[in-house]
Design an enzyme around this catalytic site. Structure first.
Site, PDB file in Angstrom:
ATOM      1  N   GLU A 167      -9.052  -9.943   4.450  1.00 24.63           N
ATOM      2  CA  GLU A 167      -9.429  -8.583   4.073  1.00 24.63           C
ATOM      3  C   GLU A 167     -10.808  -8.529   3.454  1.00 24.63           C
ATOM      4  OE1 GLU A 167      -7.837  -4.671   1.555  1.00 24.63           O
ATOM      5  OE2 GLU A 167      -6.515  -6.399   1.861  1.00 24.63           O
ATOM      6  N   ASP A 172       5.392  -7.029   2.661  1.00 24.99           N
ATOM      7  CA  ASP A 172       4.725  -7.572   1.473  1.00 24.99           C
ATOM      8  C   ASP A 172       5.736  -7.869   0.377  1.00 24.99           C
ATOM      9  OD1 ASP A 172       2.025  -7.735   2.084  1.00 24.99           O
ATOM     10  OD2 ASP A 172       1.608  -5.667   1.517  1.00 24.99           O
ATOM     11  N   LYS A 201       4.808 -11.365   3.547  1.00 28.35           N
ATOM     12  CA  LYS A 201       3.382 -11.609   3.329  1.00 28.35           C
ATOM     13  C   LYS A 201       3.110 -11.699   1.838  1.00 28.35           C
ATOM     14  CE  LYS A 201       0.086  -8.386   3.884  1.00 28.35           C
ATOM     15  NZ  LYS A 201      -0.607  -8.389   2.559  1.00 28.35           N
ATOM     16  N   SER A 226       0.822  -1.208   0.000  1.00 24.76           N
ATOM     17  CA  SER A 226       0.000   0.000   0.000  1.00 24.76           C
ATOM     18  C   SER A 226       0.854   1.255   0.000  1.00 24.76           C
ATOM     19  CB  SER A 226      -0.938   0.020   1.213  1.00 24.76           C
ATOM     20  OG  SER A 226      -0.230  -0.264   2.410  1.00 24.76           O
TER      21      SER A 226
END
Length: 271
Positions: free
Chosen positions: A189, A90, A120, A52
């Site tokens: 999510e 990530d 991740k 993100s």
């Protein structure tokens, strides 16, 4: 006494123990040294260096453009600012989906160069070979199911996932598979709260929710959203704890005014 208060350094085993003891896990994103120091000092259990960063740090519409080199840079910065929390990074789009060998190479770089404690990756059965390859090399993996932003063009929308029975059943099966493969936790999510509860109860590893209700074993939010630095993003699941956008723009406006009026610097602020 809680696991949270006893632990001086959070590890993947700490998170498993927290689930066993029914103590909720806290996670926030961070992408730089200063933010990492603040969230770590606040007592967060885990810091996520999320892709993100492509959105909130670089201004991209999706997470897809960010590269592994850029994610490693963010990881290096965060690790230097973190003393207690577990640091999870990530792996960005295109660095693990094509084949297990590339996935392992990407994960090794993130651990060696970035200094992350775990990686991740998004997906279930489709990337099971990549997950297994990484875990077999001794690298901890956090899974990610439900709305997986790296697949946004396949989904075509950011709406809640797994509302129909078939997708919900696949998600449960994928969660159980990720546990079998050796993942230490799973992010869920934007899925229905009752499904997230069912998943959390069906596996022994922790689930960390974002838009997945209160029954996950922990919660994660994007730091910039949680402290109100973004104005245009207001999903139902977001709780803002500050309004930093207003505070910061107000402070900047006051600084501009003080300089223009020759009020700053004053005599006490000069040598």
């Amino acid at each position: 006494m809680s696991v949270h208060s006893e632990i001086k350094k959070v590890t993947t085993e700490t998170l498993r123990k927290m689930k066993f003891d029914k103590e909720k896990i806290t996670m926030l994103t961070a992408y730089d040294f200063t933010t990492a120091k603040m969230v770590d000092a606040g007592g967060i259990d885990a810091v996520l260096i999320g892709d993100s960063a492509a959105n909130v740090m670089a201004g991209f519409e999706t997470t897809l453009p960010i590269t592994l080199d850029q994610m490693i840079y963010h990881a290096q910065s965060v690790v230097r600012g973190t003393n207690r929390a577990l640091v999870v990074a990530d792996l960005p789009f295109g660095t693990y989906q094509s084949n297990p060998e590339k996935a392992l190479e990407s994960a090794v770089r993130m651990m060696k160069e970035g200094g992350a404690h775990a990686v991740k990756i998004e997906g279930g059965k489709e990337i099971s070979k990549s997950i297994k390859k990484i875990i077999n090399a001794g690298i901890p993996v956090m899974g990610h199911l439900g709305l997986t932003p790296q697949s946004i063009y396949k989904f075509g929308t950011y709406k809640v996932r797994a509302k129909d029975e078939a997708e919900a059943e696949k998600l449960i099966a994928d969660a159980q598979l990720l546990e079998e493969l050796g993942c230490f936790a799973i992010v869920l999510e934007k899925i229905p709260a009752d499904l997230a509860k069912k998943v959390s109860e069906s596996i022994t590893i922790p689930t960390i929710g974002i838009g997945a209700g209160p029954d996950c074993d922990g919660q994660v939010l994007v730091y910039h959203d949680m402290v109100g630095m973004n104005q245009g993003f207001s999903p139902k699941f977001l709780r803002r704890y500050l309004d930093l956008y207003t505070e910061i723009t107000g402070a900047v406006a006051q600084y501009v005014k003080d300089v223009k009026n020759v009020d700053f610097p004053n005599e006490t602020e000069s040598y």
